[in-house]
Design a protein around this motif. Structure first.
Motif, PDB file in Angstrom:
ATOM      1  N   SER A 127       0.818  -1.175   0.119  1.00 55.99           N
ATOM      2  CA  SER A 127       0.020   0.049   0.178  1.00 55.99           C
ATOM      3  C   SER A 127       0.898   1.380  -0.087  1.00 55.99           C
ATOM      4  O   SER A 127       0.460   2.235  -0.921  1.00 55.99           O
ATOM      5  CB  SER A 127      -0.989   0.000   1.084  1.00 55.99           C
ATOM      6  N   ASP A 128       1.838   1.102   0.917  1.00 54.90           N
ATOM      7  CA  ASP A 128       2.877   2.504   0.793  1.00 54.90           C
ATOM      8  C   ASP A 128       3.592   2.720  -0.558  1.00 54.90           C
ATOM      9  O   ASP A 128       3.702   3.721  -0.816  1.00 54.90           O
ATOM     10  CB  ASP A 128       3.819   2.201   2.098  1.00 54.90           C
ATOM     11  N   GLY A 129       3.934   1.509  -0.820  1.00 52.32           N
ATOM     12  CA  GLY A 129       4.600   1.274  -2.141  1.00 52.32           C
ATOM     13  C   GLY A 129       3.653   2.018  -3.376  1.00 52.32           C
ATOM     14  O   GLY A 129       4.328   2.644  -4.404  1.00 52.32           O
ATOM     15  N   LEU A 130       2.608   1.763  -3.167  1.00 53.59           N
ATOM     16  CA  LEU A 130       1.566   2.222  -4.372  1.00 53.59           C
ATOM     17  C   LEU A 130       1.108   3.646  -4.134  1.00 53.59           C
ATOM     18  O   LEU A 130       0.697   4.380  -5.042  1.00 53.59           O
ATOM     19  CB  LEU A 130       0.280   1.525  -4.471  1.00 53.59           C
ATOM     20  N   GLY A 131       1.577   4.407  -2.942  1.00 54.02           N
ATOM     21  CA  GLY A 131       1.544   5.745  -2.774  1.00 54.02           C
ATOM     22  C   GLY A 131       0.136   5.908  -2.095  1.00 54.02           C
ATOM     23  O   GLY A 131      -0.569   6.991  -2.037  1.00 54.02           O
ATOM     24  N   TYR A 132      -0.487   5.003  -1.413  1.00 58.45           N
ATOM     25  CA  TYR A 132      -1.718   5.230  -0.791  1.00 58.45           C
ATOM     26  C   TYR A 132      -1.615   5.720   0.503  1.00 58.45           C
ATOM     27  O   TYR A 132      -0.456   5.828   0.902  1.00 58.45           O
ATOM     28  CB  TYR A 132      -2.679   3.856  -0.575  1.00 58.45           C
ATOM     29  N   GLY A 133      -2.670   6.143   1.169  1.00 56.70           N
ATOM     30  CA  GLY A 133      -2.392   6.775   2.439  1.00 56.70           C
ATOM     31  C   GLY A 133      -2.811   6.132   3.544  1.00 56.70           C
ATOM     32  O   GLY A 133      -2.903   4.855   3.759  1.00 56.70           O
ATOM     33  N   ASP A 134      -2.931   6.961   4.912  1.00 56.49           N
ATOM     34  CA  ASP A 134      -3.314   6.384   6.141  1.00 56.49           C
ATOM     35  C   ASP A 134      -4.570   5.782   6.167  1.00 56.49           C
ATOM     36  O   ASP A 134      -4.774   4.717   6.850  1.00 56.49           O
ATOM     37  CB  ASP A 134      -3.248   7.695   7.001  1.00 56.49           C
ATOM     38  N   ASN A 135      -5.605   6.364   5.402  1.00 61.57           N
ATOM     39  CA  ASN A 135      -6.910   5.804   5.316  1.00 61.57           C
ATOM     40  C   ASN A 135      -6.996   4.289   4.918  1.00 61.57           C
ATOM     41  O   ASN A 135      -7.253   3.500   5.542  1.00 61.57           O
ATOM     42  CB  ASN A 135      -7.842   6.299   4.396  1.00 61.57           C
TER      43      ASN A 135
END
Length: 336
Positions: free
Chosen positions: A200-208
């Motif tokens: 998720s982090d690697g995809l650039g998604y956020g805290d939500n």
């Protein structure tokens, strides 16, 4: 306390726990397979490969002799990767006495056999004293005496209390539990969810995104654990949500870091190689997939990660499928 400890495995966690125990004045033999590494550590008192800049107290004897490391010890601490536990126990089984306590700190489930570590140890060492030590505990922080809390679990209350007393220190608080199944499962499958958090982090998604992943991740770990005989409340504790939080959010986490690389576009082999150490969640993802089929339990997050790792599924497509699943009631797993 004159307890003597044999630590099997000189990675970051085995080294950190050796430091913790030696600082309490206990006698520690630390076994490391690589003899050249043993010589370097004995000369420098540093394990720079895993814990750079952390000094090993003189109370730690580093050795390449695994039999010497376990001989006449009160506690034998298994700190090897989970996939190496069976092989390691086979090496020492003829030199282990029934009054010694086996403490495991590896987190994983054996592929194909689907055995937890306690089951592997019991199969190789029938009727021995066993405990698991687990929880949110990065070795890098324990070695530097940062306050940490973990849980010790055994089917034998006396063993649990003995391990609790042995490992308790001013900066290392140990709680007790009798739920070996729950503690082992929580510590193992959270690594799979942490891979997902990294992706998720690697995809650039956020805290939500990460909050949803972690929350629904612990829900499916609990679902499987209850089906396998664990206490559901164990997963609200240190070896459940506690360990999940630290592994999904910290850059100390190998699983999260490997997931980030995969989310950024690396394939599995490239991601693991870039970490340079064992990424437990990779093998555990396969075991989680097999367990979901064996127990007929829905593990959508673990299943999606398995497909990304082993079936080449596109990570963004996997996220889309998770988000577009049929509507659910959040509390459908709970029977009041």
């Amino acid at each position: 306390m004159n307890t003597s400890i044999g630590v099997i495995g000189g990675g970051s966690w085995g080294t950190a726990l050796s430091i913790l125990l030696a600082n309490k004045g206990l006698n520690v033999d630390l076994w490391i397979r690589n003899n050249e590494q043993v010589k370097i550590i004995n000369n420098t008192r540093l394990n720079n490969k895993y814990l750079p800049d952390v000094h090993l107290p003189e109370g730690i004897n580093v050795t390449n002799d695994i039999i010497k490391a376990v001989y006449e010890k009160d506690i034998v601490l298994l700190a090897v990767p989970s996939h190496a536990v069976r092989e390691t126990v086979k090496k020492i089984k003829t030199n282990i006495r029934k009054d010694q306590v086996i403490v495991n700190v590896a987190k994983g489930i054996e592929n194909d056999s689907l055995m937890r570590i306690s089951e592997i140890v019991n199969e190789e060492l029938t009727d021995y004293k066993y405990a698991i030590l687990s929880g949110p505990s990065h070795a890098e922080e324990v070695a530097k005496n940062m306050p940490t809390a973990v849980v010790a679990a055994s089917n034998d209350k006396q063993v649990t209390e003995y391990v609790q007393e042995t490992f308790m220190a001013p900066t290392f608080r140990v709680y007790s539990s009798s739920d070996v199944i729950g503690v082992e499962l929580g510590g193992s499958i959270k690594n799979v969810v942490a891979l997902g958090a990294g992706i998720s982090d690697g995809l650039g998604y956020g805290d939500n995104t990460k909050a949803a992943l972690m929350n629904r991740g612990i829900a499916e770990i609990t679902r499987l654990g209850v089906k396998m005989g664990a206490n559901r409340y164990t997963f609200t504790g240190l070896s459940g949500i506690g360990d999940l939080i630290v592994t999904c959010t910290s850059m100390h986490s190998r699983n999260r870091r490997a997931g980030i690389k995969i989310g950024e576009g690396m394939n599995l082999d490239e991601a693991v190689e870039s970490i340079g150490m064992v990424v437990e969640g990779v093998k555990t993802a396969k075991s989680a997939h097999q367990l979901s089929e064996k127990y007929n339990v829905e593990l959508p997050i673990s299943d999606a990660i398995y497909k990304v790792l082993y079936e080449g599924k596109n990570v963004k497509n996997a996220v889309d499928e998770l988000m577009l699943r049929d509507k659910k009631n959040e509390l459908e797993d709970y029977k009041w």
